[in-house]
Structures are given as C-alpha cells and as structure tokens.
Scaffold this active site. Structure first.
Site, PDB file in Angstrom:
ATOM      1  N   PRO A  95      97.639  37.353  20.003  1.00  0.00           N
ATOM      2  CA  PRO A  95      98.518  36.279  20.472  1.00  0.00           C
ATOM      3  C   PRO A  95      99.913  36.793  20.816  1.00  0.00           C
ATOM      4  O   PRO A  95     100.669  36.128  21.512  1.00  0.00           O
ATOM      5  CB  PRO A  95      98.585  35.316  19.282  1.00  0.00           C
ATOM      6  N   GLU A 122      93.228  38.896   9.646  1.00  0.00           N
ATOM      7  CA  GLU A 122      94.656  38.758  10.001  1.00  0.00           C
ATOM      8  C   GLU A 122      95.028  39.661  11.174  1.00  0.00           C
ATOM      9  O   GLU A 122      96.117  39.573  11.719  1.00  0.00           O
ATOM     10  CB  GLU A 122      95.545  39.108   8.797  1.00  0.00           C
ATOM     11  N   ARG A 160      83.285  38.422  38.144  1.00  0.00           N
ATOM     12  CA  ARG A 160      83.101  37.557  39.325  1.00  0.00           C
ATOM     13  C   ARG A 160      83.871  38.060  40.546  1.00  0.00           C
ATOM     14  O   ARG A 160      83.615  37.615  41.656  1.00  0.00           O
ATOM     15  CB  ARG A 160      83.411  36.089  39.003  1.00  0.00           C
ATOM     16  N   ASP A 175      90.257  30.700  45.103  1.00  0.00           N
ATOM     17  CA  ASP A 175      90.433  30.218  43.738  1.00  0.00           C
ATOM     18  C   ASP A 175      91.910  30.074  43.391  1.00  0.00           C
ATOM     19  O   ASP A 175      92.765  30.739  43.988  1.00  0.00           O
ATOM     20  CB  ASP A 175      89.843  31.225  42.734  1.00  0.00           C
TER      21      ASP A 175
HETATM   22  C1  LIG Z   1      92.699  34.931  13.189  1.00  0.00           C
HETATM   23  S1  LIG Z   1      93.330  35.919  14.479  1.00  0.00           S
HETATM   24  C2  LIG Z   1      94.733  36.672  13.749  1.00  0.00           C
HETATM   25  C3  LIG Z   1      95.985  36.007  14.120  1.00  0.00           C
HETATM   26  C4  LIG Z   1      97.226  36.740  13.629  1.00  0.00           C
HETATM   27  N1  LIG Z   1      97.349  36.733  12.225  1.00  0.00           N
HETATM   28  C5  LIG Z   1      98.440  36.075  14.260  1.00  0.00           C
HETATM   29  O1  LIG Z   1      98.938  35.116  13.714  1.00  0.00           O
HETATM   30  O2  LIG Z   1      98.829  36.495  15.370  1.00  0.00           O
HETATM   31  C6  LIG Z   1      92.156  37.226  14.593  1.00  0.00           C
HETATM   32  C7  LIG Z   1      92.139  37.967  15.894  1.00  0.00           C
HETATM   33  O3  LIG Z   1      91.749  37.109  16.951  1.00  0.00           O
HETATM   34  C8  LIG Z   1      92.301  37.553  18.167  1.00  0.00           C
HETATM   35  N2  LIG Z   1      93.071  36.455  18.759  1.00  0.00           N
HETATM   36  C9  LIG Z   1      93.374  35.274  18.170  1.00  0.00           C
HETATM   37  N3  LIG Z   1      94.075  34.479  18.988  1.00  0.00           N
HETATM   38  C10 LIG Z   1      94.227  35.157  20.141  1.00  0.00           C
HETATM   39  C11 LIG Z   1      94.882  34.866  21.376  1.00  0.00           C
HETATM   40  N4  LIG Z   1      95.536  33.725  21.582  1.00  0.00           N
HETATM   41  N5  LIG Z   1      94.842  35.803  22.343  1.00  0.00           N
HETATM   42  C12 LIG Z   1      94.211  36.976  22.151  1.00  0.00           C
HETATM   43  N6  LIG Z   1      93.578  37.307  21.000  1.00  0.00           N
HETATM   44  C13 LIG Z   1      93.588  36.414  20.006  1.00  0.00           C
HETATM   45  C14 LIG Z   1      93.155  38.769  17.846  1.00  0.00           C
HETATM   46  O4  LIG Z   1      92.411  39.953  18.084  1.00  0.00           O
HETATM   47  C15 LIG Z   1      93.427  38.556  16.361  1.00  0.00           C
HETATM   48  O5  LIG Z   1      93.744  39.751  15.703  1.00  0.00           O
END
Ligand SMILES: C[S@@+](CC[C@H](N)C(=O)[O-])C[C@H]1O[C@@H](n2cnc3c(N)ncnc32)[C@H](O)[C@@H]1O
Length: 261
Positions: A95, A122, A160, A175
């Site tokens: 994120p 996490e 795609r 698109d």
């Molecule tokens: C439960 S999440 C961990 C979130 C992290 N503790 C944080 O608050 O940023 C587990 C994993 O899901 C993926 N993930 C979750 N949300 C995402 C997003 N919005 N974009 C990209 N990857 C995401 C990432 O690889 C992340 O390490």
C-alpha cells in the site's frame, strides 16, 4: 519472446483458475505470457517450514522472513540464466507504493517481465525490500490480505495488451486511460429498449441517434466528446494532464468550455 512473470507466493493455488478463462487464456497456454509460480514454502527450512516470525520490538501480526525469500529469489535468478531469460526487476506489492497506472502496465507489457513478490501478514522484513526490490506498486488506498490479487491484477492488465489477445486490436486503444481519458459509453442491440415489464415505469430507451447514422466522422466526434465530458466530470485531473501533454485539440477545448460547470 513473451513477457515472463516469476511470482513468489504462499498461495500458488490462487493463480491456476485465473489462467484458464477468458480472452487471456490462450496467451497463458502459448506462454506468450509465461507465469512461473514459486511457492515460498518450498524455500523454507526446518520441520515446520517457517516463512514468518514475530516482529522485533513487539506488536501484532507476523513478518515474512528474509532468508526463504532470498533463497527463492536466487532460484529464480538461476532459472532465468538457465533459460536464457532476462534478469527482470523485482516488484513488491505494498500500500506504500505508487499506484498502478495504465502507463506502467503498457511499459511492462513491452518489457521482458518482472519478479512479483506477494506479501502476507504484516509484510516483509524491510531488509529484503532494501536489498532486492526495484519497484513498489500499490493497487489503491485500502489494505488487502495479500499481494496475490495485486499480482493477478497486474498480470491480467499486461496480458490483455499482448498482440492477438483481444480479437480487435483497436479494442484496448479505446479503453479508459489508453489515451489519457476515460472511455465513452457503449450501446448494443436492441435499438430501442422496452420496459422490462408493465410494472416497471421506464420510458422506451433508444440508442443515441448518431451511433445509428453510419457517419464515421460524426460517431468518432461524439465518442470523443462523451469521453471529454465524463472525464471532466469525474477526473478533472486527467483533463489537466492531457492538456499539459498538448493532447487536446482546439475542438476539444471549445467543447470543454461549453460544458456546464
Ligand atoms: C495485510 S497486508 C499488510 C499491510 C501492511 N501492514 C500495511 O499496513 O501497509 C499484506 C500484504 O498484502 C499486500 N497488499 C495489501 N494491500 C495492498 C495494496 N493496497 N496494494 C498492494 N499490495 C497490497 C502487500 O504485499 C502486503 O504486504
């Protein structure tokens, strides 16, 4: 040579069904897009094959361990050498990364591919990110349980765009985002749509007349104006960006200036 994705994941089973359906299926079958799955647990050691542990400093949740990830990445690099494949960049889904855009998708579609690291728990020990990750990508401002959906999203968007995947090559060119604007509305049969039942109070709904005119220039102009109007209403930032790139014609600007505020 197609695009190769090496996916590091704790849940490889999520990727199988996805590759068996829709317009993208043939691209996977012919390895035009070559998705290689690397189950992380195969690179864990010990009886329990641990891939995660508690965070130093305390706090909730678990952290993915560096060592299984590094062993997995080494195996990918060795396989790339053995196959004569390019050493591709490592993408970490998080994120915290910049948001995925169609522009980045287009670049990756024309590249040899990438190693995609799907996080869980996490996240990953920061030392893996610091040493090996070339790029972070986010899907948006929300938190998913893992990086598998972001990886599938990226793979789908890239696939795609591969030649021959969409029956009509012009399809992805119109698109949303391809020309920097949102897509125009689309209509199909019937030409006039009756109310679904006598109980539903809906007027007869006709397809916009210009689309039935057979006048290609007028249809193209109507579509462009629909794109401009929708984008101006929903994503004015995209209009500004198109303007800055010099992609709006005088006709476009005249049309935009006449739109109600
Ligand atoms: C439960 S999440 C961990 C979130 C992290 N503790 C944080 O608050 O940023 C587990 C994993 O899901 C993926 N993930 C979750 N949300 C995402 C997003 N919005 N974009 C990209 N990857 C995401 C990432 O690889 C992340 O390490």
């Amino acid at each position: 040579m197609g695009v190769r994705f090496d996916v590091i994941t704790l849940f490889p089973e999520l990727f199988g069904p996805f590759q068996q359906v829709g317009v993208t299926r043939r691209a996977f079958e012919s390895a035009q897009v070559d998705v290689r799955l690397w189950p992380l647990r195969d690179h864990a050691e010990g009886v329990y094959r641990r891939v995660d542990d508690r965070p130093f400093g305390g706090g909730p949740g678990m952290v993915m361990l560096v060592e299984p990830l590094e062993r997995c990445l080494s195996a990918i690099r060795a396989d790339q050498v053995a196959q004569g494949a390019a050493r591709s960049p490592v993408i970490w889904f998080s994120p915290a990364g910049p948001r995925l855009t169609q522009k980045r998708v287009q670049q990756l579609a024309a590249s040899p591919g990438a190693v995609l690291v799907c996080g869980r728990y996490e996240g990953v020990d920061q030392r893996f990110i610091d040493a090996h990750v070339d790029e972070e990508i986010s899907l948006g401002d929300y938190v998913l349980s893992g990086g598998e959906l972001p990886a599938l999203t990226l793979i789908d968007a890239v696939t795609r765009l591969q030649p021959g995947v969409l029956h009509d090559a012009a399809s992805h060119e119109q698109d949303s985002f391809s020309d920097g604007l949102l897509d125009c509305p689309h209509y199909s049969r019937p030409e006039v749509l009756a109310a679904p039942s006598a109980q539903v109070d809906l007027p007869a709904r006709a397809v916009p007349a210009v689309l039935m005119s057979g006048h290609h220039a007028q249809i193209a102009r109507w579509r462009r104006e629909q794109q401009l109007a929708l984008t101006a209403r929903r994503r004015p930032d995209l209009i500004e960006a198109a303007r800055a790139r010099g992609e709006l014609s005088k006709k476009d600007e005249d049309f935009l200036s006449r739109l109600p505020l």
